[in-house]
Design a protein around this motif. Structure first.
Motif, PDB file in Angstrom:
ATOM      1  N   ASP A 294       1.459 -10.652  -7.480  1.00  0.00           N
ATOM      2  CA  ASP A 294       2.883 -10.535  -7.139  1.00  0.00           C
ATOM      3  C   ASP A 294       3.002 -10.289  -5.640  1.00  0.00           C
ATOM      4  OD1 ASP A 294       2.382  -7.769  -6.709  1.00  0.00           O
ATOM      5  OD2 ASP A 294       2.946  -7.278  -8.756  1.00  0.00           O
ATOM      6  N   PHE A 295       4.211 -10.341  -5.136  1.00  0.00           N
ATOM      7  CA  PHE A 295       4.432 -10.033  -3.715  1.00  0.00           C
ATOM      8  C   PHE A 295       5.901  -9.732  -3.496  1.00  0.00           C
ATOM      9  CE2 PHE A 295       6.686 -13.857  -2.317  1.00  0.00           C
ATOM     10  CZ  PHE A 295       6.366 -14.762  -3.309  1.00  0.00           C
ATOM     11  N   LYS A 296       6.156  -9.192  -2.324  1.00  0.00           N
ATOM     12  CA  LYS A 296       7.527  -8.860  -1.939  1.00  0.00           C
ATOM     13  C   LYS A 296       7.861  -9.538  -0.619  1.00  0.00           C
ATOM     14  CE  LYS A 296       8.289  -5.648   0.767  1.00  0.00           C
ATOM     15  NZ  LYS A 296       8.720  -5.346   2.155  1.00  0.00           N
TER      16      LYS A 296
ATOM     17  N   VAL B  26      11.033  -9.475  -5.028  1.00  0.00           N
ATOM     18  CA  VAL B  26       9.684  -9.445  -5.597  1.00  0.00           C
ATOM     19  C   VAL B  26       9.504 -10.654  -6.513  1.00  0.00           C
ATOM     20  CG1 VAL B  26       8.158  -8.180  -7.188  1.00  0.00           C
ATOM     21  CG2 VAL B  26       9.426  -6.936  -5.417  1.00  0.00           C
TER      22      VAL B  26
ATOM     23  N   TYR C  89      15.320  -5.547  -5.472  1.00  0.00           N
ATOM     24  CA  TYR C  89      15.435  -4.092  -5.302  1.00  0.00           C
ATOM     25  C   TYR C  89      16.314  -3.846  -4.089  1.00  0.00           C
ATOM     26  CZ  TYR C  89      11.531  -3.927  -8.552  1.00  0.00           C
ATOM     27  OH  TYR C  89      10.734  -4.094  -9.663  1.00  0.00           O
TER      28      TYR C  89
ATOM     29  N   ASP D 215      14.695   2.718  -3.518  1.00  0.00           N
ATOM     30  CA  ASP D 215      14.743   1.252  -3.707  1.00  0.00           C
ATOM     31  C   ASP D 215      14.977   0.857  -5.178  1.00  0.00           C
ATOM     32  OD1 ASP D 215      14.156   1.155  -1.013  1.00  0.00           O
ATOM     33  OD2 ASP D 215      12.061   0.564  -1.285  1.00  0.00           O
TER      34      ASP D 215
ATOM     35  N   ASP E  31      -0.272  -5.398   2.387  1.00  0.00           N
ATOM     36  CA  ASP E  31       0.655  -4.285   2.136  1.00  0.00           C
ATOM     37  C   ASP E  31       1.753  -4.696   1.161  1.00  0.00           C
ATOM     38  OD1 ASP E  31      -0.513  -2.412   3.785  1.00  0.00           O
ATOM     39  OD2 ASP E  31       1.219  -2.171   5.118  1.00  0.00           O
ATOM     40  N   SER E  32       2.079  -5.989   1.157  1.00  0.00           N
ATOM     41  CA  SER E  32       3.260  -6.426   0.404  1.00  0.00           C
ATOM     42  C   SER E  32       2.923  -7.417  -0.714  1.00  0.00           C
ATOM     43  CB  SER E  32       4.278  -7.051   1.367  1.00  0.00           C
ATOM     44  OG  SER E  32       3.689  -8.128   2.062  1.00  0.00           O
ATOM     45  N   CYS E  33       1.621  -7.580  -0.996  1.00  0.00           N
ATOM     46  CA  CYS E  33       1.194  -8.484  -2.078  1.00  0.00           C
ATOM     47  C   CYS E  33       0.221  -7.733  -2.989  1.00  0.00           C
ATOM     48  CB  CYS E  33       0.401  -9.671  -1.527  1.00  0.00           C
ATOM     49  SG  CYS E  33       1.249 -10.699  -0.344  1.00  0.00           S
ATOM     50  N   ARG E  34       0.092  -8.196  -4.224  1.00  0.00           N
ATOM     51  CA  ARG E  34      -1.057  -7.777  -5.046  1.00  0.00           C
ATOM     52  C   ARG E  34      -2.026  -8.953  -5.090  1.00  0.00           C
ATOM     53  NH1 ARG E  34       2.604  -4.599  -8.150  1.00  0.00           N
ATOM     54  NH2 ARG E  34       2.064  -2.420  -7.780  1.00  0.00           N
TER      55      ARG E  34
ATOM     56  N   ARG F 136      -2.801   3.090  -3.021  1.00  0.00           N
ATOM     57  CA  ARG F 136      -1.915   3.729  -4.015  1.00  0.00           C
ATOM     58  C   ARG F 136      -2.738   4.406  -5.109  1.00  0.00           C
ATOM     59  NH1 ARG F 136       0.681  -1.476  -3.873  1.00  0.00           N
ATOM     60  NH2 ARG F 136       2.524  -1.473  -2.537  1.00  0.00           N
TER      61      ARG F 136
ATOM     62  N   ARG G 192       6.812 -12.133  -9.329  1.00  0.00           N
ATOM     63  CA  ARG G 192       5.656 -11.721 -10.142  1.00  0.00           C
ATOM     64  C   ARG G 192       5.121 -12.913 -10.932  1.00  0.00           C
ATOM     65  NH1 ARG G 192       5.714  -6.099 -10.438  1.00  0.00           N
ATOM     66  NH2 ARG G 192       7.722  -5.163  -9.939  1.00  0.00           N
TER      67      ARG G 192
ATOM     68  N   GLU H 207      14.673  -6.082  -1.366  1.00  0.00           N
ATOM     69  CA  GLU H 207      13.268  -6.428  -1.487  1.00  0.00           C
ATOM     70  C   GLU H 207      13.206  -7.453  -2.609  1.00  0.00           C
ATOM     71  OE1 GLU H 207      10.637  -3.057  -1.624  1.00  0.00           O
ATOM     72  OE2 GLU H 207      11.197  -2.622   0.451  1.00  0.00           O
TER      73      GLU H 207
ATOM     74  N   ALA I 239       1.743  -6.355 -13.403  1.00  0.00           N
ATOM     75  CA  ALA I 239       1.043  -5.267 -12.709  1.00  0.00           C
ATOM     76  C   ALA I 239       2.120  -4.344 -12.135  1.00  0.00           C
ATOM     77  CB  ALA I 239       0.158  -5.799 -11.581  1.00  0.00           C
ATOM     78  N   GLY I 240       1.722  -3.137 -11.788  1.00  0.00           N
ATOM     79  CA  GLY I 240       2.645  -2.237 -11.100  1.00  0.00           C
ATOM     80  C   GLY I 240       3.833  -1.827 -11.944  1.00  0.00           C
ATOM     81  N   SER I 241       5.019  -1.833 -11.325  1.00  0.00           N
ATOM     82  CA  SER I 241       6.173  -1.215 -11.976  1.00  0.00           C
ATOM     83  C   SER I 241       6.614  -1.952 -13.244  1.00  0.00           C
ATOM     84  CB  SER I 241       7.336  -1.086 -10.993  1.00  0.00           C
ATOM     85  OG  SER I 241       7.812  -2.355 -10.599  1.00  0.00           O
TER      86      SER I 241
HETATM   87  P1  TMP Z   1       5.928  -2.925  -7.858  1.00  0.00           P
HETATM   88  O1  TMP Z   1       5.097  -3.425  -8.991  1.00  0.00           O
HETATM   89  O2  TMP Z   1       5.543  -1.554  -7.403  1.00  0.00           O
HETATM   90  O3  TMP Z   1       7.400  -3.042  -8.144  1.00  0.00           O
HETATM   91  O4  TMP Z   1       5.627  -3.868  -6.601  1.00  0.00           O
HETATM   92  C1  TMP Z   1       5.832  -5.256  -6.661  1.00  0.00           C
HETATM   93  C2  TMP Z   1       5.311  -5.919  -5.393  1.00  0.00           C
HETATM   94  O5  TMP Z   1       6.059  -5.506  -4.256  1.00  0.00           O
HETATM   95  C3  TMP Z   1       3.866  -5.574  -5.053  1.00  0.00           C
HETATM   96  O6  TMP Z   1       3.232  -6.749  -4.561  1.00  0.00           O
HETATM   97  C4  TMP Z   1       3.939  -4.555  -3.972  1.00  0.00           C
HETATM   98  C5  TMP Z   1       5.237  -4.889  -3.276  1.00  0.00           C
HETATM   99  N1  TMP Z   1       5.940  -3.720  -2.798  1.00  0.00           N
HETATM  100  C6  TMP Z   1       6.245  -3.615  -1.459  1.00  0.00           C
HETATM  101  O7  TMP Z   1       5.906  -4.481  -0.662  1.00  0.00           O
HETATM  102  N2  TMP Z   1       6.938  -2.518  -1.041  1.00  0.00           N
HETATM  103  C7  TMP Z   1       7.345  -1.543  -1.872  1.00  0.00           C
HETATM  104  O8  TMP Z   1       7.975  -0.572  -1.433  1.00  0.00           O
HETATM  105  C8  TMP Z   1       7.013  -1.653  -3.274  1.00  0.00           C
HETATM  106  C9  TMP Z   1       7.428  -0.583  -4.242  1.00  0.00           C
HETATM  107  C10 TMP Z   1       6.313  -2.763  -3.678  1.00  0.00           C
END
Ligand code: TMP
Length: 256
Positions: A175-177, A92, A121, A129, A200-203, A219, A94, A90, A98-100
């Motif tokens: 951010d996005f993945k 990512v 990841y 992950d 689903d995969s972006c903030r 979430r 940023r 994955e 935000a987030g993790s």
């Molecule tokens: P995180 O801050 O939780 O690490 O997430 C970083 C970005 O990745 C956020 O835009 C959400 C996305 N993401 C996914 O698409 N799938 C995932 O399983 C996770 C944990 C995050």
């Protein structure tokens, strides 16, 4: 009824055998999961919205010469894609904390990062992950150094494009993945963007109010997920009033 061969059933999407060799059908489900599948809910209309939003983004990436697996949308929930060998990462990107990363490094959520940061990841649900470095990736052979270079170039190009696209409709790309795959054509191999790009995969935060318009709504349980995704689609000019009706209420049996 549908007797296509199911090749992979994921948390939010299912992959079926495609109509021609080298193609697959990607089906978007209404399921949302978080915390590695520990929380699971179904949101009527989410799959339709993500199919449309991801189609919109991948079509433009293709037009810009940023290679993706996307061929065309087939119906409300499905798209035709090229079969690729998914790289188990994955990726990512940023722009804002935000987030993790907030938890990991003790940053304040919403702080602009000194520059865009790419993280990797390892895609393994059983391990949750885990974050990995370029050293892990090349040492364990998940990708070669050259492939990793290509992946990072793609990630930066996607970030530049998405940042501008969303800024134009009053949304900050936090951010996005993405996921990448190897596409083989004869003797040639190239790295392409695969999977999906959607809320689903972006903030995605509203630029003026910082309202969250992405999966964090689920979430963090802070509102209506489908409303948020529909807002993103509408701002991008994807949904007409008629389409809008289709993502709620009774479903049309016909698919398009
Ligand atoms: P995180 O801050 O939780 O690490 O997430 C970083 C970005 O990745 C956020 O835009 C959400 C996305 N993401 C996914 O698409 N799938 C995932 O399983 C996770 C944990 C995050």
């Amino acid at each position: 009824m549908n007797r296509r061969r199911k090749l992979y059933d994921g948390k939010a999407k299912t992959l079926y055998e495609g109509p021609e060799p080298g193609t697959l059908i990607q089906h978007f489900k209404d399921d949302a999961t978080a915390f590695n599948g520990k929380r699971h809910e179904i949101f009527d209309g989410k799959g339709v919205l993500n199919n449309r939003i991801s189609e919109f983004i991948f079509t433009r990436l293709n037009q810009l010469g940023i290679p993706t697996h996307f061929l065309r949308r087939l119906n409300m929930r499905e798209q035709l894609i090229r079969e690729v060998e998914i790289i188990p990462l994955e990726v990512v990107v940023r722009n804002v904390a935000a987030g993790s990363i907030v938890k990991r490094l003790g940053l304040e959520s919403g702080t602009r990062l000194p520059r865009s940061i790419i993280e990797f990841y390892y895609k393994d649900d059983q391990l949750g992950d885990p974050m990995v470095s370029e050293e892990h990736i090349t040492a364990f052979g998940w990708a070669t150094p050259q492939e990793l270079d290509d992946i990072m170039t793609l990630a930066v190009r996607v970030n530049d494009f998405l940042t501008g696209l969303f800024a134009g409709v009053g949304i900050q790309l936090v951010d996005f993945k993405i996921e990448c795959g190897r596409q083989y054509e004869g003797d040639m191999m190239r790295i392409v963007v695969a999977d999906e790009i959607s809320p689903d995969s972006c903030r995605l935060w509203d630029i003026k109010t910082s309202q969250k318009l992405d999966k964090d709504v689920f979430r963090e349980q802070i509102g209506n997920l489908v409303e948020a995704y529909r807002e993103v689609a509408q701002r991008l000019g994807i949904l007409t009033e008629t389409d809008n009706a289709l993502t709620t209420g009774p479903r049309l049996v016909k698919s398009d």
